[in-house]
Write a protein that holds these residues in place. Structure first.
Motif, PDB file in Angstrom:
ATOM      1  N   LEU A   1       6.900  -4.815 -14.922  1.00  0.00           N
ATOM      2  CA  LEU A   1       5.827  -3.819 -14.909  1.00  0.00           C
ATOM      3  C   LEU A   1       4.880  -4.015 -16.090  1.00  0.00           C
ATOM      4  O   LEU A   1       3.665  -3.905 -15.953  1.00  0.00           O
ATOM      5  CB  LEU A   1       6.409  -2.403 -14.929  1.00  0.00           C
ATOM      6  N   ARG A   2       5.426  -4.316 -17.253  1.00  0.00           N
ATOM      7  CA  ARG A   2       4.562  -4.512 -18.428  1.00  0.00           C
ATOM      8  C   ARG A   2       3.711  -5.756 -18.265  1.00  0.00           C
ATOM      9  O   ARG A   2       2.556  -5.779 -18.672  1.00  0.00           O
ATOM     10  CB  ARG A   2       5.412  -4.603 -19.699  1.00  0.00           C
TER      11      ARG A   2
ATOM     12  N   GLY B   1       0.561  -5.066 -16.756  1.00  0.00           N
ATOM     13  CA  GLY B   1      -0.411  -4.257 -17.479  1.00  0.00           C
ATOM     14  C   GLY B   1       0.007  -2.830 -17.775  1.00  0.00           C
ATOM     15  O   GLY B   1      -0.732  -2.094 -18.412  1.00  0.00           O
ATOM     16  N   LEU B   2       1.174  -2.400 -17.325  1.00  0.00           N
ATOM     17  CA  LEU B   2       1.589  -1.029 -17.620  1.00  0.00           C
ATOM     18  C   LEU B   2       2.113  -0.932 -19.045  1.00  0.00           C
ATOM     19  O   LEU B   2       3.019  -1.685 -19.426  1.00  0.00           O
ATOM     20  CB  LEU B   2       2.711  -0.578 -16.672  1.00  0.00           C
ATOM     21  N   PRO B   3       1.561  -0.020 -19.846  1.00  0.00           N
ATOM     22  CA  PRO B   3       2.109   0.171 -21.187  1.00  0.00           C
ATOM     23  C   PRO B   3       3.582   0.559 -21.082  1.00  0.00           C
ATOM     24  O   PRO B   3       3.993   1.152 -20.087  1.00  0.00           O
ATOM     25  CB  PRO B   3       1.289   1.335 -21.747  1.00  0.00           C
ATOM     26  N   GLU B   4       4.338   0.223 -22.119  1.00  0.00           N
ATOM     27  CA  GLU B   4       5.785   0.404 -22.048  1.00  0.00           C
ATOM     28  C   GLU B   4       6.205   1.806 -21.621  1.00  0.00           C
ATOM     29  O   GLU B   4       7.075   1.984 -20.768  1.00  0.00           O
ATOM     30  CB  GLU B   4       6.424   0.060 -23.397  1.00  0.00           C
TER      31      GLU B   4
ATOM     32  N   GLU C   1       4.551   4.048 -19.933  1.00  0.00           N
ATOM     33  CA  GLU C   1       4.215   4.302 -18.531  1.00  0.00           C
ATOM     34  C   GLU C   1       5.191   3.566 -17.603  1.00  0.00           C
ATOM     35  O   GLU C   1       5.608   4.089 -16.568  1.00  0.00           O
ATOM     36  CB  GLU C   1       2.782   3.838 -18.267  1.00  0.00           C
TER      37      GLU C   1
END
Lengths: 378, 249
Positions: free
Chosen positions: A327-328, A331-334, A336
């Motif tokens: 997920l990171r 582009g998802l911040p940790e 999120e």
């Protein structure tokens, strides 16, 4: 004997029984993770008074009897104090409460609109619901807390042949409170119970359900979530008794524990000698978000019959590292990414709620509780 | 676009990359070929920023910036994309929700306008069609129950949506039959652009018949040991790795 005198007699019995046995404590196997006696004494329970209940709008077709009125009708008399075994805290709620509520849905009546039963305040309380043959209803039971309380609720639910009840219980965070709710259920032939218990923790929280599947084809489906942070505690204990053949029970509990919180699930299943062709499945999973959080998951099977299917699984773990990286890397911040994975973890259990509006209510409470649960211990 | 200099990487204390240097030019497709255990996947994970890969020496400069100082999600927002060999399955998150959350997270990090549900649906539908990603797949939980080919197509769909500057394809051909491979390769070829570089990591030459590289690098024992044009891939196929590379002692 008048109804009032009969009630008084049963109450005296309850009082004596509680006096003799006292508070449950950790040397009772089923109270091992929730030592009630260590935090409360019997006197406090006896003097706690009566908690409040409120039903703002009773759906048409549902009968209501206020338990503070002594002369109860027969259907209340048959039920109050007579469903399930006489556990000590159940006896206490009967002995020390001055009120409560009884509900009945008559034969064949299908009530679509949820009955909202709000419970607040300190004290003991009883409520019960009787569904007659073929009746169906949904009961939503939100608890509110605005101070440090001791609350001990006793619940009785009887479902006659072919009746179906949805029950969603939601206990918000109450960090200073001691909250106990013990339910007893009896299901006749082909009756169905769907229970969902959402817990956000208190200083000591115990939600317990004893369910007897007494008629062939009866089904109990339990699900629940606990989202805990800081020093919150939540204990969900179930005991499902398959007393008749071809009965089915499923359980799915998902717990997220952060901070120094503690999530407990104990699930006991008994399959009686005559309960051939019964099927029981139970799953309990916990995610630990902090090294000081704790989860105790304990499935237990007691089987007196060869012709049954029983499956159980319990796992405690952390979020999956691979998923988090995936997920990171998209582009998802940790934070999120973690949140998305926790929601995904809980999804299945919340999805078991059969009413969309109630499902949304529970999600709303989960969203509010997650920041706490995602904190590590201070 | 990307310059790796004398990169040393250890995993669990074991040295995997031992002085790897590589330059990827803007708009070009570079292939990295190498035998099993040569460090190909380690390189892809280090570029994407996976935890547990300890860089003990060297540097990676991406568009003038120090890539190793960036968090995983920052790299994604700045255009690094890794199409994974084994995309993870995440029950409870629908594919569509995942795509929307990821694209909007990248846009937010870049200070761009996020897309609403309708805009997103339109965009995904348009891109999904070419890759034969069905509506039904988009409604399912992310990668759960997807076949190998479906998983790889979804990786390329993400690449089409995110429009990265530097795409790394890690063994995209593994587990694919020839039809699935062609479909994925067509998808990749459509994404060739003058401002987009690609690093295609593969064990076999087969993929490079369909995604034709500008340059081929051979990775062995943690170093680039040989470089050449696309014909190098054919030579490797013909002679095998052992003959082409002189494994450093």
């Amino acid at each position: 004997m008048s109804a009032a005198a009969e009630r008084e007699a049963r109450r005296t019995e309850a009082l004596d029984s509680f006096r003799v046995r006292g508070m449950p404590h950790r040397r009772f196997e089923h109270w091992r993770y929730s030592d009630l006696r260590a935090v409360l004494d019997a006197g406090q329970v006896a003097q706690a008074g009566t908690a409040k209940w409120k039903i703002e709008k009773l759906p048409e077709g549902v009968e209501l009897f206020d338990l503070s009125v002594q002369n109860a009708p027969e259907w209340v008399m048959k039920t109050l104090g007579h469903v399930g075994n006489r556990r000590t805290m159940v006896e206490a709620s009967l002995a020390f409460s001055e009120g409560g509520v009884a509900l009945r849905v008559p034969k064949g009546k299908k009530i679509a609109e949820p009955i909202k039963l709000e419970i607040s305040g300190q004290g003991n309380l009883r409520w019960l619901i009787v569904l007659e043959e073929g009746a169906s209803a949904t009961i939503f039971e939100p608890h509110t807390h605005d101070a440090g309380y001791l609350r001990n609720v006793g619940v009785e639910i009887t479902l006659a042949e072919g009746a179906e009840l949805q029950h969603v219980r939601c206990a918000p965070l109450a960090p200073k409170s001691f909250t106990v709710e013990l339910m007893a259920l009896e299901l006749a032939k082909d009756a169905k119970y769907h229970g969902h218990f959402a817990n956000f923790g208190s200083r000591l929280s115990r939600t317990e359900a004893h369910i007897v599947l007494g008629g062939e084809g009866a089904e109990a489906h339990l699900s629940g979530v606990a989202v805990l942070g800081h020093e919150a505690h939540s204990d969900v204990t179930t005991h499902i008794e398959h007393a008749a053949g071809k009965t089915l029970s499923t359980q799915l509990f998902k717990h997220v524990a952060g901070g120094k919180s503690r999530a407990v699930y104990q699930g006991k299943i008994t399959v009686r000698d005559g309960a051939s062709g019964s099927d029981s499945r139970q799953t309990a999973r916990a995610l630990l978000m902090s090294p000081r959080a704790e989860a105790d998951l304990k499935p237990e099977l007691i089987i007196f019959n060869d012709d049954v299917k029983c499956a159980h699984g319990a796992t405690v773990g952390d979020l999956d590292v691979e998923s988090l990286f995936y997920l990171r890397s998209r582009g998802l911040p940790e934070k999120e990414a973690r949140r998305l994975l926790i929601n995904a973890f809980l999804e299945e259990a919340v999805d078991a709620i059969g009413n969309d509006a109630l499902k949304e209510t529970i999600w709303h409470d989960i969203e509010a509780a997650l920041p706490r649960a995602m904190e590590a211990a201070k | 676009m990307l310059e790796i200099k004398d990169l040393h990487v250890s995993v669990d204390g074991k040295k995997i990359l031992k002085g790897l240097s590589l330059k990827v030019e803007t708009g070009k497709i570079h292939a990295i070929m190498g035998p099993n255990g040569s460090g190909k996947s380690t390189l892809s994970y280090v570029l994407a920023g996976r935890e547990g890969y300890e860089v003990t020496g060297g540097s990676i400069i991406y568009n003038g910036e120090d890539l190793l100082q960036m968090k995983t999600e920052e790299r994604a927002a700045k255009g690094i994309f890794l199409a994974m060999q084994y995309p993870v399955e995440i029950p409870g998150v629908t594919t569509m929700t995942f795509l929307k959350t990821a694209l909007n997270a990248q846009k937010r990090a870049r200070g761009e306008q996020e897309l609403d549900a309708m805009q997103m649906l339109k965009l995904v539908r348009a891109k999904a069609k070419d890759l034969q990603v069905s509506e039904e797949m988009l409604k399912r939980a992310l990668n759960v129950g997807f076949s190998g080919g479906e998983k790889k197509r979804l990786e390329i769909l993400q690449m089409a949506l995110f429009e990265p500057k530097m795409a790394i394809l890690d063994e995209t051909d593994s587990g694919l039959d020839i039809d699935a491979l062609k479909l994925v390769a067509d998808g990749v070829n459509m994404l060739r652009a003058p401002d987009r570089s690609m690093l295609v990591i593969t064990h076999y030459q087969r993929l490079l018949d369909y995604i034709v590289p500008d340059k081929v690098h051979v990775l062995a024992a943690g170093q680039i040991v040989k470089e050449g044009g696309k014909e190098l891939a054919l030579e490797l196929e013909e002679k095998g790795y052992a003959d082409v590379i002189k494994v450093p002692a």
